[in-house]
Design an enzyme around this catalytic site. Sequence first.
Site, short mmCIF file in Angstrom:
data_model
loop_
_atom_site.label_atom_id
_atom_site.label_comp_id
_atom_site.label_asym_id
_atom_site.label_seq_id
_atom_site.Cartn_x
_atom_site.Cartn_y
_atom_site.Cartn_z
N LYS A 194 0.79 -1.26 -0.03
CA LYS A 194 0.11 -0.03 0.14
C LYS A 194 0.73 1.39 0.01
CE LYS A 194 -3.94 -2.20 2.11
NZ LYS A 194 -3.69 -3.42 2.29
C1 LIG Z 1 -4.56 -4.65 2.07
C2 LIG Z 1 -3.90 -5.72 1.89
C3 LIG Z 1 -4.08 -6.82 1.09
C4 LIG Z 1 -5.64 -6.74 0.37
O1 LIG Z 1 -5.73 -5.89 -0.70
P1 LIG Z 1 -6.78 -5.23 -1.35
O2 LIG Z 1 -6.74 -4.42 -2.27
O3 LIG Z 1 -7.62 -4.43 -0.08
O4 LIG Z 1 -7.67 -6.60 -1.91
C5 LIG Z 1 -3.37 -8.09 1.01
N1 LIG Z 1 -2.52 -8.12 1.60
C6 LIG Z 1 -1.86 -7.09 2.55
C7 LIG Z 1 -0.58 -7.45 3.32
C8 LIG Z 1 -2.62 -6.14 2.76
O5 LIG Z 1 -2.18 -5.03 3.37
#
Ligand SMILES: *Cc1c(COP(=O)(O)O)cnc(C)c1O
Length: 429
Positions: free
Chosen positions: A107
Amino acid sequence: MKYYSLNHKAPKVSFQQAVVDGLAPDKGLYFPERITPLSADFFASIGQKSNVEIAFEAIRQFVGDEIPENELKRIIDETLSFDFPLVKVEDNVFSLELFHGPTMAFKDVGARFMARCLAYFNRNNPTQKNTVLVATSGDTGGAVASGFLGVSGVDVVILYPSGKVSDIQERQLTTLGQNIRALEVDGVFDDCQAMVKKAFLDESLSHKNLTSANSINIARWLPQMFYFFFAYKQLAAQNKPLIVSCPSGNFGNICAGIMAKRLGLPIAHFVASTNANDTVPRFFEHGKYDPKSSVATISNAMDVGNPSNFIRIQELYGNDLAEFEKDFSSYSFSDEQTKAAMKQIHQHSGYVAEPHGAVGYLGLKKELGNHPDAVGVFLETAHPIKFDAIVENTLKVKLEIPEQIKGVLDKEKVRTKIKTYEDLKDFLG
Ligand SMILES: *Cc1c(COP(=O)(O)O)cnc(C)c1O
């Protein structure tokens, strides 16, 4: 580029307005009015292009002329200040490591891009303040906190479910100070997300200029397209159909992958791999979207009962289930299966996968059974250190602490505990 609300009861808005608003006034998610595929030349020469060049081409039409080309290139250059290595785990199975950024979560890219867009929009207006309100099930909070730290004109308030994020995750969102504040909510992630959604629609908070930094925000969501281009760039020479498996929670990442495909990126099939929070796998089984409250798992960043971006995926397929199933599968895996996969990967290749990546691996392996001629990539969305207890106990290894994490370990956690929406309102003032 104009954006419309998926509830179709609000006016179309510019890129800037969609970023600043987060959610449309009718509670709908914003969606771009047009998606124009990139040229065949672009894909033919992708192997010679830098990540920044690729990302710029992928996102420029969605920004339009609202950020000048040189500024957009600078924003992307600053956003992508780390690597996205593709690591071979087995024959035809690769891990695309998205965790080499400052908070070691995928993210980071979306958060850094969004923060820089907002800073650009506020550049001539030192008194303009936005408050970014974000609910996190684990990794969003840290990435947003780091991405927005010190960005002028932006206050950040992060809500996280008490006791449901790891110690390192909690430190990443409670120790930065400056313009970042954290709220520990007595509840689960869905409670945090519900409070955030309510605040966005609360007229009495309009003076706060609230915006979201969850993947409902287009500036968080769209840059995730880049990963799929980076995977393809590194595998194009193999000339095999490409399958990508995303460990999915709110389904923003995988939805960005489908956007990349609409831009012409040759991805043969997507797999949305989930933990026990199986609303989408159940949708594929029974044809009915029937969300449930989230349940706690070891891959807690995916503990989402009602994935907010699923509606965007449905928009992309025009609710045509047959077309959808051609491109897309979704499978759910238990914690036991996840741990077994972590062990198997480690024994087989020495690769250390954390639980989210292992869920992605499981979905990929299952789908590869239907496509024996394909090459597969699973997204490794966090560094194993983010889930150190479960990784160390399952694999009987001791993880080294990376530099990015050392910095937060000895800092004091500062957060305010809240229980209700009224508490949140009082806090925001
Ligand atoms: C947020 C997150 C996900 C999921 O991603 P989405 O876009 O919400 O489906 C998967 N793995 C990790 C480590 C995350 O932080």
